[in-house]
Design a protein around this motif. Structure first.
Motif, mmCIF file in Angstrom:
data_model
loop_
_atom_site.group_PDB
_atom_site.id
_atom_site.type_symbol
_atom_site.label_atom_id
_atom_site.label_comp_id
_atom_site.label_asym_id
_atom_site.label_seq_id
_atom_site.Cartn_x
_atom_site.Cartn_y
_atom_site.Cartn_z
ATOM 1 N N ALA A 95 0.831 -1.208 0.000
ATOM 2 C CA ALA A 95 0.000 0.000 0.000
ATOM 3 C C ALA A 95 0.868 1.260 0.000
ATOM 4 C CB ALA A 95 -0.936 -0.001 1.207
ATOM 5 N N ILE A 96 1.899 1.262 0.813
ATOM 6 C CA ILE A 96 2.783 2.434 0.875
ATOM 7 C C ILE A 96 3.526 2.611 -0.444
ATOM 8 C CG2 ILE A 96 4.818 3.436 2.014
ATOM 9 C CD1 ILE A 96 2.110 3.596 3.599
ATOM 10 N N LYS A 97 3.952 1.511 -1.052
ATOM 11 C CA LYS A 97 4.625 1.575 -2.354
ATOM 12 C C LYS A 97 3.700 2.201 -3.392
ATOM 13 C CE LYS A 97 7.767 0.325 -5.493
ATOM 14 N NZ LYS A 97 8.124 1.515 -6.224
ATOM 15 N N LYS A 98 2.450 1.784 -3.403
ATOM 16 C CA LYS A 98 1.467 2.342 -4.349
ATOM 17 C C LYS A 98 1.266 3.833 -4.090
ATOM 18 C CE LYS A 98 -2.390 2.150 -6.987
ATOM 19 N NZ LYS A 98 -2.324 2.633 -8.319
ATOM 20 N N LEU A 99 1.123 4.225 -2.827
ATOM 21 C CA LEU A 99 0.954 5.649 -2.499
ATOM 22 C C LEU A 99 2.202 6.454 -2.862
ATOM 23 C CD1 LEU A 99 -0.897 5.390 0.938
ATOM 24 C CD2 LEU A 99 -1.849 6.250 -1.220
ATOM 25 N N GLU A 100 3.348 5.838 -2.690
ATOM 26 C CA GLU A 100 4.610 6.492 -3.054
ATOM 27 C C GLU A 100 4.692 6.658 -4.578
ATOM 28 O OE1 GLU A 100 9.137 6.088 -1.368
ATOM 29 O OE2 GLU A 100 8.067 4.241 -1.817
ATOM 30 N N ASP A 101 4.356 5.596 -5.312
ATOM 31 C CA ASP A 101 4.382 5.644 -6.780
ATOM 32 C C ASP A 101 3.410 6.685 -7.329
ATOM 33 O OD1 ASP A 101 6.264 3.629 -6.761
ATOM 34 O OD2 ASP A 101 4.863 2.040 -7.369
ATOM 35 N N TYR A 141 1.851 10.404 -3.322
ATOM 36 C CA TYR A 141 1.157 10.851 -2.110
ATOM 37 C C TYR A 141 2.010 10.748 -0.845
ATOM 38 C CZ TYR A 141 -3.100 10.818 -4.901
ATOM 39 O OH TYR A 141 -4.047 11.074 -5.857
ATOM 40 N N VAL A 142 3.017 9.883 -0.878
ATOM 41 C CA VAL A 142 3.825 9.627 0.315
ATOM 42 C C VAL A 142 5.301 9.603 -0.060
ATOM 43 C CG1 VAL A 142 4.359 7.875 2.077
ATOM 44 C CG2 VAL A 142 1.994 8.301 1.443
ATOM 45 N N GLU A 143 6.127 10.109 0.850
ATOM 46 C CA GLU A 143 7.581 10.008 0.716
ATOM 47 C C GLU A 143 8.124 9.308 1.942
ATOM 48 O OE1 GLU A 143 8.848 14.065 0.526
ATOM 49 O OE2 GLU A 143 8.354 14.263 -1.591
ATOM 50 N N ARG A 144 9.175 8.527 1.736
ATOM 51 C CA ARG A 144 9.871 7.895 2.861
ATOM 52 C C ARG A 144 11.058 8.791 3.230
ATOM 53 N NH1 ARG A 144 8.934 1.799 2.254
ATOM 54 N NH2 ARG A 144 7.692 1.719 0.374
ATOM 55 N N VAL A 145 11.165 9.094 4.528
ATOM 56 C CA VAL A 145 12.264 9.912 5.023
ATOM 57 C C VAL A 145 12.993 9.108 6.093
ATOM 58 C CG1 VAL A 145 12.859 12.069 6.183
ATOM 59 C CG2 VAL A 145 10.926 12.016 4.579
#
Length: 147
Positions: free
Chosen positions: A67-73, A76-80
């Motif tokens: 889910a996070i990968k999809k939101l990142e793609d 909508y989301v960035e990993r910090v």
């Protein structure tokens, strides 16, 4: 036994109907019915790690990662990188995610209104109380952890 089967059946029907509704509503944002819960949790608690989201949503790590990968793609989301643990990442919402915040809450409120439309206020309050009791029961908690 019949009563138990009907509870599961009705919960299943409501869940499937909600998935269909959310899929249609969130499709215009490139978000599936599986990702909106992650956005909602990040709106309330930006900066959580994937592990924290997994625990809050009572899901498995693989589901959260997808889910996070999809939101990142979708932007909508960035990993910090987490400052205290360089192996972990905090999840940060992007401008794009913040730009649809009101839409997301509106979709959620519309579903809530639809679900409660056939109930009076007392019934609605009781339903929420009973569902919360079920969700918080040790039986449900145990089943989720054992998945």
């Amino acid at each position: 036994m019949k009563e138990c089967e009907s509870v599961g059946r009705y919960i299943g029907e409501i869940h499937r109907a909600s998935c269909i509704y959310f899929s249609k509503q969130f499709n215009k944002f490139g978000i599936g019915s599986g990702q909106y819960l992650f956005l909602l949790n990040l709106y309330k608690n930006e900066g959580l790690t994937q592990e924290e989201l997994t625990e809050r949503l009572k899901l498995d790590k693989a589901t959260t990662a997808r889910a996070i990968k999809k939101l990142e793609d979708e932007g909508y989301v960035e990993r910090v990188k987490k400052e205290t643990d360089r192996r972990a990442y905090n999840l940060k919402l992007t401008e794009k995610a913040n730009g649809i915040r009101e839409d997301v809450y509106s979709i959620m409120n519309q579903w809530e209104s639809r679900i409660k439309s056939c109930l009076n206020e007392e019934e609605s309050d009781k339903l929420v109380e009973l569902l919360e009791k079920l969700s918080n029961s040790s039986l449900i908690r145990k089943e989720v952890k054992n998945e």
